[in-house]
Design a protein around this motif. Sequence first.
Motif, PDB file in Angstrom:
ATOM      1  N   VAL A  61     -31.475  15.245  14.079  1.00 32.98           N
ATOM      2  CA  VAL A  61     -30.395  16.446  14.289  1.00 32.98           C
ATOM      3  C   VAL A  61     -28.891  16.014  14.124  1.00 32.98           C
ATOM      4  O   VAL A  61     -28.620  14.973  14.302  1.00 32.98           O
ATOM      5  CB  VAL A  61     -30.640  16.503  15.630  1.00 32.98           C
ATOM      6  N   GLY A  62     -28.324  16.736  13.192  1.00 30.85           N
ATOM      7  CA  GLY A  62     -27.074  16.334  12.936  1.00 30.85           C
ATOM      8  C   GLY A  62     -26.476  17.620  11.765  1.00 30.85           C
ATOM      9  O   GLY A  62     -27.326  18.399  11.459  1.00 30.85           O
ATOM     10  N   VAL A  63     -25.176  17.322  11.595  1.00 28.56           N
ATOM     11  CA  VAL A  63     -24.667  18.378  10.627  1.00 28.56           C
ATOM     12  C   VAL A  63     -23.917  17.466   9.473  1.00 28.56           C
ATOM     13  O   VAL A  63     -23.147  16.668   9.752  1.00 28.56           O
ATOM     14  CB  VAL A  63     -23.327  19.183  11.274  1.00 28.56           C
ATOM     15  N   ASP A  64     -24.275  17.872   8.222  1.00 31.38           N
ATOM     16  CA  ASP A  64     -23.654  17.227   7.256  1.00 31.38           C
ATOM     17  C   ASP A  64     -22.290  17.886   6.756  1.00 31.38           C
ATOM     18  O   ASP A  64     -21.791  18.712   7.271  1.00 31.38           O
ATOM     19  CB  ASP A  64     -24.646  17.531   5.890  1.00 31.38           C
ATOM     20  N   GLU A  65     -21.550  17.068   6.037  1.00 28.65           N
ATOM     21  CA  GLU A  65     -20.337  17.625   5.563  1.00 28.65           C
ATOM     22  C   GLU A  65     -20.494  18.699   4.783  1.00 28.65           C
ATOM     23  O   GLU A  65     -21.227  18.684   3.674  1.00 28.65           O
ATOM     24  CB  GLU A  65     -19.413  16.524   5.067  1.00 28.65           C
ATOM     25  N   ASP A  66     -19.567  19.799   5.103  1.00 28.98           N
ATOM     26  CA  ASP A  66     -19.520  20.872   4.287  1.00 28.98           C
ATOM     27  C   ASP A  66     -20.871  21.668   4.165  1.00 28.98           C
ATOM     28  O   ASP A  66     -21.509  22.442   3.526  1.00 28.98           O
ATOM     29  CB  ASP A  66     -19.205  21.012   2.713  1.00 28.98           C
ATOM     30  N   GLN A  67     -21.758  21.479   5.415  1.00 28.17           N
ATOM     31  CA  GLN A  67     -23.028  21.987   5.532  1.00 28.17           C
ATOM     32  C   GLN A  67     -22.769  23.740   5.873  1.00 28.17           C
ATOM     33  O   GLN A  67     -22.429  24.094   6.656  1.00 28.17           O
ATOM     34  CB  GLN A  67     -23.840  21.641   6.724  1.00 28.17           C
ATOM     35  N   PRO A  68     -23.620  24.547   4.923  1.00 32.75           N
ATOM     36  CA  PRO A  68     -23.546  25.874   5.141  1.00 32.75           C
ATOM     37  C   PRO A  68     -24.537  26.511   6.259  1.00 32.75           C
ATOM     38  O   PRO A  68     -25.510  25.653   6.477  1.00 32.75           O
ATOM     39  CB  PRO A  68     -23.961  26.698   3.757  1.00 32.75           C
ATOM     40  N   ILE A  69     -24.298  27.494   6.683  1.00 36.53           N
ATOM     41  CA  ILE A  69     -25.139  28.171   7.579  1.00 36.53           C
ATOM     42  C   ILE A  69     -26.069  29.065   6.658  1.00 36.53           C
ATOM     43  O   ILE A  69     -25.570  29.916   6.100  1.00 36.53           O
ATOM     44  CB  ILE A  69     -24.475  29.095   8.774  1.00 36.53           C
ATOM     45  N   ILE A  70     -27.281  28.911   6.786  1.00 32.11           N
ATOM     46  CA  ILE A  70     -28.382  29.776   6.221  1.00 32.11           C
ATOM     47  C   ILE A  70     -28.665  30.784   6.824  1.00 32.11           C
ATOM     48  O   ILE A  70     -29.145  30.996   7.968  1.00 32.11           O
ATOM     49  CB  ILE A  70     -29.502  29.059   5.806  1.00 32.11           C
ATOM     50  N   THR A  71     -28.588  31.997   6.439  1.00 33.68           N
ATOM     51  CA  THR A  71     -28.807  33.257   7.282  1.00 33.68           C
ATOM     52  C   THR A  71     -29.891  34.210   6.310  1.00 33.68           C
ATOM     53  O   THR A  71     -30.017  35.498   6.814  1.00 33.68           O
ATOM     54  CB  THR A  71     -27.374  34.165   7.324  1.00 33.68           C
ATOM     55  N   THR A  72     -30.380  33.692   5.308  1.00 30.59           N
ATOM     56  CA  THR A  72     -31.244  34.413   4.617  1.00 30.59           C
ATOM     57  C   THR A  72     -32.619  34.064   4.703  1.00 30.59           C
ATOM     58  O   THR A  72     -33.013  33.050   5.371  1.00 30.59           O
ATOM     59  CB  THR A  72     -30.695  34.604   2.953  1.00 30.59           C
ATOM     60  N   GLY A  73     -33.759  34.795   4.053  1.00 27.44           N
ATOM     61  CA  GLY A  73     -35.089  34.303   4.064  1.00 27.44           C
ATOM     62  C   GLY A  73     -35.648  34.310   5.424  1.00 27.44           C
ATOM     63  O   GLY A  73     -35.280  35.197   6.322  1.00 27.44           O
ATOM     64  N   MET A  74     -36.352  33.250   5.851  1.00 29.79           N
ATOM     65  CA  MET A  74     -36.779  33.023   7.125  1.00 29.79           C
ATOM     66  C   MET A  74     -35.861  32.848   8.165  1.00 29.79           C
ATOM     67  O   MET A  74     -36.086  33.270   9.573  1.00 29.79           O
ATOM     68  CB  MET A  74     -37.458  31.854   7.299  1.00 29.79           C
ATOM     69  N   TYR A  75     -34.393  32.441   7.945  1.00 35.70           N
ATOM     70  CA  TYR A  75     -33.289  32.357   8.647  1.00 35.70           C
ATOM     71  C   TYR A  75     -32.952  33.606   9.319  1.00 35.70           C
ATOM     72  O   TYR A  75     -31.969  33.686  10.025  1.00 35.70           O
ATOM     73  CB  TYR A  75     -32.524  31.343   8.153  1.00 35.70           C
ATOM     74  N   ALA A  76     -33.133  34.643   8.349  1.00 41.81           N
ATOM     75  CA  ALA A  76     -32.724  36.081   8.937  1.00 41.81           C
ATOM     76  C   ALA A  76     -33.522  36.547   9.919  1.00 41.81           C
ATOM     77  O   ALA A  76     -33.288  37.603  10.822  1.00 41.81           O
ATOM     78  CB  ALA A  76     -32.772  37.026   7.904  1.00 41.81           C
ATOM     79  N   VAL A  77     -34.631  35.934  10.257  1.00 42.67           N
ATOM     80  CA  VAL A  77     -35.678  36.329  11.378  1.00 42.67           C
ATOM     81  C   VAL A  77     -35.595  35.595  12.412  1.00 42.67           C
ATOM     82  O   VAL A  77     -35.625  36.076  13.804  1.00 42.67           O
ATOM     83  CB  VAL A  77     -37.261  36.370  10.637  1.00 42.67           C
ATOM     84  N   ILE A  78     -35.707  34.138  12.469  1.00 43.89           N
ATOM     85  CA  ILE A  78     -35.563  33.271  13.561  1.00 43.89           C
ATOM     86  C   ILE A  78     -34.657  31.866  13.091  1.00 43.89           C
ATOM     87  O   ILE A  78     -34.546  32.001  12.047  1.00 43.89           O
ATOM     88  CB  ILE A  78     -36.954  32.640  13.834  1.00 43.89           C
ATOM     89  N   ARG A  79     -34.100  31.577  14.224  1.00 41.97           N
ATOM     90  CA  ARG A  79     -33.033  30.463  13.940  1.00 41.97           C
ATOM     91  C   ARG A  79     -33.543  29.230  13.585  1.00 41.97           C
ATOM     92  O   ARG A  79     -33.065  28.348  12.888  1.00 41.97           O
ATOM     93  CB  ARG A  79     -31.926  30.255  15.142  1.00 41.97           C
TER      94      ARG A  79
END
Length: 221
Positions: free
Chosen positions: A135-153
């Motif tokens: 669990v962590g966040v990379d530098e300049d990590q984008p938020i993915i909102t398409t594909g499967m991520y458009a249905v569940i987080r």
Amino acid sequence: MNIFVKSVAAHLQGVAMTGLVLFLAAGTVNYWQAWTYLAVIAAVGVLTSIWFLRTDPEVLRRRLPAAESRRSQKLVVAASFALWGGLLAVSGLDHRFGWSEVPTALCVAGSVLMAVQMGLVALVLTQNSHAKVTVGVDEDQPIITTGMYAVIRHPMYACTALQTVATPIALGSYWALAVAVPIGAVLVTRILDEEELLCTELPGYADYAQRVRHRLVPGIW
């Protein structure tokens, strides 16, 4: 060492440890359900590594085993490993003592479902190459909102839930399904803790969570 070799070695080590627990608990290697299950996860894992070596080797690097930095996640991971070992052990003991009578076709379907589950994991990683084992966040990590991520987080955790159900069936144990309940509780704990971090450290995640309402199961949670 080449990243592909590291990835395959780590995967096959996990397969070997899984087999060790299963066969020790079963008290025999005459356990075709376990052999089928192990063959499936070994083969699909290697094929997946080959795919990412050709398309996005950085995925292999991010998926190498690593230690959690957050204390809460260390506890979650420890509980997950213990419970997963318990699920495998109960499956093996079930085979030894004949507690369950799972039809052959259903066991085969369980192994097929595991192959599907691993394919879905590969799809998640294709859509979000920043998905790590920790669990962590990379530098300049984008938020993915398409594909499967458009249905569940959390599609990766949805795959984990599917694995937890498919494995006992593939191994011919109804009793091991009972261990899926506490594993599910630990999974929910991990998700909630991770979301707290993401809302704090990943810009825009809170807004994304408002748009995509469900974490794990569409229409439910």
